[in-house]
Motif scaffolding. Sequence first.
Motif, PDB file in Angstrom:
ATOM      1  N   SER A 183       0.827  -1.199   0.000  1.00 12.19           N
ATOM      2  CA  SER A 183       0.000   0.000   0.000  1.00 12.19           C
ATOM      3  C   SER A 183       0.859   1.246   0.000  1.00 12.19           C
TER       4      SER A 183
ATOM      5  N   SER B 161       0.118   5.729   0.419  1.00 13.49           N
ATOM      6  CA  SER B 161      -0.873   6.801   0.500  1.00 13.49           C
ATOM      7  C   SER B 161      -0.181   8.147   0.382  1.00 13.49           C
ATOM      8  N   ASN B 162      -0.861   9.080  -0.225  1.00 11.92           N
ATOM      9  CA  ASN B 162      -0.315  10.434  -0.240  1.00 11.92           C
ATOM     10  C   ASN B 162      -1.409  11.466  -0.416  1.00 11.92           C
TER      11      ASN B 162
ATOM     12  N   ARG C  21       2.775   6.575  -8.259  1.00 12.31           N
ATOM     13  CA  ARG C  21       2.872   7.567  -7.186  1.00 12.31           C
ATOM     14  C   ARG C  21       2.083   8.816  -7.532  1.00 12.31           C
TER      15      ARG C  21
ATOM     16  N   GLU D  31      14.559   7.490  -4.452  1.00 15.43           N
ATOM     17  CA  GLU D  31      13.304   7.155  -5.143  1.00 15.43           C
ATOM     18  C   GLU D  31      12.185   6.787  -4.173  1.00 15.43           C
ATOM     19  N   THR D  32      12.550   6.191  -3.036  1.00 16.07           N
ATOM     20  CA  THR D  32      11.535   5.721  -2.094  1.00 16.07           C
ATOM     21  C   THR D  32      11.823   6.284  -0.693  1.00 16.07           C
ATOM     22  N   CYS D  33      10.834   6.167   0.186  1.00 14.07           N
ATOM     23  CA  CYS D  33      11.011   6.648   1.559  1.00 14.07           C
ATOM     24  C   CYS D  33      12.108   5.847   2.270  1.00 14.07           C
TER      25      CYS D  33
ATOM     26  N   PHE E 181       5.998  16.179  -1.812  1.00 12.35           N
ATOM     27  CA  PHE E 181       4.721  15.498  -2.034  1.00 12.35           C
ATOM     28  C   PHE E 181       4.927  14.031  -2.414  1.00 12.35           C
ATOM     29  N   TYR E 182       5.578  13.781  -3.556  1.00 13.53           N
ATOM     30  CA  TYR E 182       5.697  12.408  -4.063  1.00 13.53           C
ATOM     31  C   TYR E 182       6.460  11.503  -3.090  1.00 13.53           C
ATOM     32  N   LEU E 183       7.355  12.076  -2.269  1.00 12.72           N
ATOM     33  CA  LEU E 183       7.961  11.316  -1.177  1.00 12.72           C
ATOM     34  C   LEU E 183       7.705  11.990   0.167  1.00 12.72           C
TER      35      LEU E 183
ATOM     36  N   PHE F 267       5.364  13.662   1.570  1.00 17.06           N
ATOM     37  CA  PHE F 267       4.085  13.429   2.233  1.00 17.06           C
ATOM     38  C   PHE F 267       3.509  12.048   1.916  1.00 17.06           C
ATOM     39  N   THR F 268       4.261  11.242   1.214  1.00 23.97           N
ATOM     40  CA  THR F 268       3.765   9.926   0.813  1.00 23.97           C
ATOM     41  C   THR F 268       4.158   8.887   1.840  1.00 23.97           C
ATOM     42  N   ARG F 269       3.171   8.090   2.244  1.00 19.35           N
ATOM     43  CA  ARG F 269       3.463   7.048   3.226  1.00 19.35           C
ATOM     44  C   ARG F 269       3.614   5.724   2.530  1.00 19.35           C
ATOM     45  N   GLU F 270       4.720   5.073   2.794  1.00 18.16           N
ATOM     46  CA  GLU F 270       4.928   3.726   2.288  1.00 18.16           C
ATOM     47  C   GLU F 270       5.738   2.960   3.325  1.00 18.16           C
TER      48      GLU F 270
END
Lengths: 235, 416
Positions: free
Chosen positions: A36, A38-39, A65, B142-144, B174-176, B178-181
């Motif tokens: 999952s 979310s953003n 994304r 690229e990712t959190c 935003f794309y990272l 504030f993005t939760r992963e």
Amino acid sequence: MIKKRLNIRMSGLGGQGAVTAAHVMAMAANKDGKFSISNPFFGAEKRMAPAESYCRIGIERIYDRGELVFPDVIEVFHPQVITMGKSYTMPFYSGIKEGGVVIINSDMPLLSDEDVQRLKDLHVALFYIAGTEIALEIAGTELSTNMTMIGSVAGITQCVSMDALDQALQERFGKKFVASGGTASLDEAIKKKFAKKEMLLAKNLATMKRAYELGVEWAEKNHVELRVGNPAVAA
Amino acid sequence: MNKMNQTSQMMTGNLAAAWGARLADVDYIPGFPITPQTEIVETLSKWCDSGEVNARFVTLDSEHSMMTAAGAAAATGARVFTATSSQGLLHAFEVLYTVAGWRVPFVLVNVSRALASPITLEPDHNDVLAARDSGFLQIHAETCQEVLDSILMAYRIAEDPRVCLPAMVNLDGFYLSFTREPVIVPDPQAVKTFLPPFRPAHLGFKGSAPRALGPAVFGGSVYSYFRHQMHLAAMNGLQVHEEAAVEFERLFGRRYGLVEAYKLDDAEDVLVMTNAFASKGKAAVDAARAEGKRVGLLRLRVIRPWPAEAIRQALQGRRAVAVLDQNLAPGQGGILYQEIAACLYHGAQRPRALCSFIGGLGGKNISEGEFRSVFEQTAEAGARGTGIGPVLLYTEGEHREMEQLQYLAHDLKTGK
């Protein structure tokens, strides 16, 4: 319809907890062993301004994304998203996939005949839930409206379990009581605060559960089947 | 199913960045807020207050002061962390060059946000790439998870005596941010093995033995000597990065290269991207492969030092290469396109065509259709043997919307 991934777009207004809702959904999906992400999306951070959030849930790693252009589910947290066009996309349902679901928080129908027809043509099911009323009735605050939006989408699609949602809520909002190391009266005050928090959590969970049940009931009655899973196995 | 389930937490890129600083056991954090970075310093200030992070947190009056404080603290031998974004990075620009010249290692996180004007909050890379010549090393995530991991790696590389330069870790707003992963928080004890306490031989503060850093020098020869040293030290970063990557994999099981190859083995055409939009690029590669196209993606991760050899290795012998720049140098084109062209020039088997695309400015989405068009145009260029670009990605729908806005603005102006 069983899909490898479910894309949920939540359109709300600043202060309604749409961002939190997507976060809790994504956390729950993670706990259920799914992938999952979310953003949120918003401009200036102010109350009642358009605020959107997105939650993608699937059985495979998610490379997508950012803004969700083609959602399977759209949830409208506030009537003004529709009536005043407080949405980043016009109409609010633009991009909805065929066979999708639209969930609207309102105690009365809001869509024009034309919009209803267009959704019908796309085989999109339309569910109204009086989320704010349910929140007021069970939790005693309209701030819990977002719980009804989480519950309803989970009930309709079964994309996350109630159990995982409960855990996610605890993780997001629950805090264990830690003695302050100060005076007894300070400890007492902190204890009271935590007791209040516990109570709020329980009320929020109950609100979510009520909406979940309504969602399950409606989906069964209307034969709406939109699930996350492996289509190959299901076939 | 998701094997990381047991230990991963859903975390924003900003929170992952704060965790990176926390695990690195930093001593000093100068902060100044700016969207979309604020959550990083906010979290760290909270942790400093609660005692979870044993560091001194100081709010400064601007990014210019903040970067000066960061460099000065690092010069005393403290481990320093700070973060900014966009206009904030530009406000600190003078100091970026200055502190890099002091040869003080610390880590600066930049949350990419497009530059004014017009004003926006969403990402592109004109901010971070403007700093490419400052002497800071640069790692783009690229990712959190990669944000957190890269901060740990950045400290290790920056503090290595062969390098001794500040480092920047970049993540997209935003794309990272504030993005939760899912993010796995590494074991603090293992991090201590990977990143022992900072004990620099050449830095420190002693009242009885005052020192000056970066004083005035004239005539150019002394100046050139020190600037050459900076270049050589930055280039050492390539080797030091590889050593750090091996050790990181041993301790944490995740391997990071200077560049990342995605489905490159049999690819005849290759798309080059950076940062969070590379995830979208990977999805586009998968979609194109499902249609039988032999395409792959090369993600640039370490931008400074520039991994020319790794890029050459990955791109040589391909039919065509498309560089998708999420930045625009007006009057020139894509910034990374130029650097890639330069490093391919001397290769014997350079690709038949090199294409330049500009997309994702101000966080603009790159749609599936746009990616398909990029692959098609690149394949044609490869068959023809001549490159194209810069191609500015913009869809018909976006153009129509823009026209509507222009009509509205015109009517308002003329009072019609």
